[in-house]
Design an enzyme around this catalytic site. Structure first.
Site, PDB file in Angstrom:
ATOM      1  CG  LEU A  11      -1.905  -1.108   1.429  1.00 11.56           C
ATOM      2  CD1 LEU A  11      -2.621  -0.944   2.776  1.00 11.56           C
ATOM      3  CD2 LEU A  11      -2.909  -1.142   0.290  1.00 11.56           C
ATOM      4  CG  ASP A  12       0.452   4.437  -2.847  1.00 17.55           C
ATOM      5  OD1 ASP A  12       1.223   3.611  -3.353  1.00 17.55           O
ATOM      6  OD2 ASP A  12      -0.386   5.093  -3.499  1.00 17.55           O
ATOM      7  CE  LYS A  13       5.774   8.476   4.911  1.00 18.20           C
ATOM      8  NZ  LYS A  13       6.860   9.474   4.791  1.00 18.20           N
ATOM      9  CB  THR A  23      -2.866   3.964   0.979  1.00 15.58           C
ATOM     10  OG1 THR A  23      -2.808   4.822  -0.156  1.00 15.58           O
ATOM     11  CG2 THR A  23      -4.162   3.153   0.915  1.00 15.58           C
TER      12      THR A  23
END
Length: 314
Positions: free
Chosen positions: A141-143, A145
């Site tokens: 997951l993106d940082k 998110t």
């Protein structure tokens, strides 16, 4: 140092697009970051001739690049609190907070989920090959998110989970609060994504090259200028949901890359949350569904929107 690697390919760019060789290698082939190109590229040839990193390449050119792998990262176990949704001898499922990086990398050598995982499961490091820089990690997951993240505790479990992600049998559901409301209350976005040649931190739609990306969406609630959207990505490309929502004219609230600072919520963090994940676990025949509670930052914004204007009922 490991033996050099070689990649051979034909350059694929949009019509009329011309980029530097190092930009193509880093942003389109995604072999490494642009800051690493000078130290890691040993040799490059374009159409059979030696080429410098600043050489311009065109669509159809034949490219050969010899490069080295980066030195292995020192994976240090760290005692970092985790919100565990499920755990057994094979897997761990957490509710990743916004702001936590999944694994160490450039600019994030520690403080990641992987550092925390290696501390919690001390025997893991011995089960995975020493050269594995991301033991147990099967998706990211993106940082910024938040939400459901699953990891494997051993190589057999890793292979079992990774196969499902590769075959796209995993069901993922995300929630996003957007600035703007998609014109259609539900739909399917299907295109190809590649690094944006004008900004390597971003991704953009492309007609040539790139990788296929597919996202279904449905507007759950709408207010003047804002919406709560449920998203079901079929593929897992970097920034996929963020790019697709921007393309729908409704970027994620608090998105510094694909949106802009909102006047009503100027301090909003990225309003993107991995709400649920359905996947089979090793030794089980039926998929389980793991759900992460709606985070407080979402609830605060939704409460504010509800006080500003009643929902449209979408």
């Amino acid at each position: 140092m490991s033996d050099p690697r070689t990649v051979e390919c034909r350059v694929a760019l949009d019509p009329g697009c011309v980029v530097r060789l190092d930009v193509y290698v880093t942003d389109h082939l995604q072999l490494f970051t642009r800051s690493q190109a000078r130290s890691r590229i040993l040799e490059a040839r374009v159409n059979g001739s030696p080429a410098r990193l600043a050489r311009k390449v065109h669509s159809g050119d034949t490219l050969v690049v010899r490069y080295t792998d980066p030195p292995p990262l020192d994976l240090v176990p760290q005692e970092i609190p985790l919100t565990v949704l499920f755990e057994n001898q094979d897997v761990i499922v957490i509710d990743k907070p916004a702001g936590m990086v999944v694994h160490p990398g450039s600019g994030n050598a520690s403080g990641t989920f992987l550092n925390a995982l290696l501390f919690r499961c001390a025997e893991m490091r011995r089960q995975f090959p020493e050269e594995d820089a991301r033991p147990g990690i099967v998706h990211r997951l993106d940082k910024d998110t938040s939400g459901v993240l699953i990891a494997a505790k051993n190589p057999a479990a890793h292979a079992f989970l990774a196969h499902q992600f590769h075959e796209r049998t995993v069901r993922k559901r995300y929630l996003a609060i957007t600035v703007g409301v998609p014109s259609a209350p539900q739909g399917l976005v299907e295109d190809r994504l590649a690094r944006d040649p004008r900004n390597r931190k971003r991704f953009a739609r492309t007609t040539r090259g790139g990788r296929p990306a597919l996202t279904r969406y449905r507007v759950l609630r709408a207010w003047p200028g804002y919406a709560l959207v449920l998203l079901a990505p079929r593929t897992g490309r970097t920034h996929q949901i963020r790019v697709h929502l921007k393309g729908l004219g409704a970027p994620v609230l608090g998105d510094p890359l694909y949106g802009r600072q909102d006047k009503r919520f100027p301090g909003a963090a990225l309003m993107l949350h991995a709400r649920s994940l359905s996947i089979r676990l090793p030794g089980e025949l039926e998929a389980r569904t793991f759900t992460a509670p709606v985070p407080r930052r979402f609830r605060d914004v939704l409460r504010a929107l509800q006080s500003f204007s009643p929902s449209s009922g979408l």
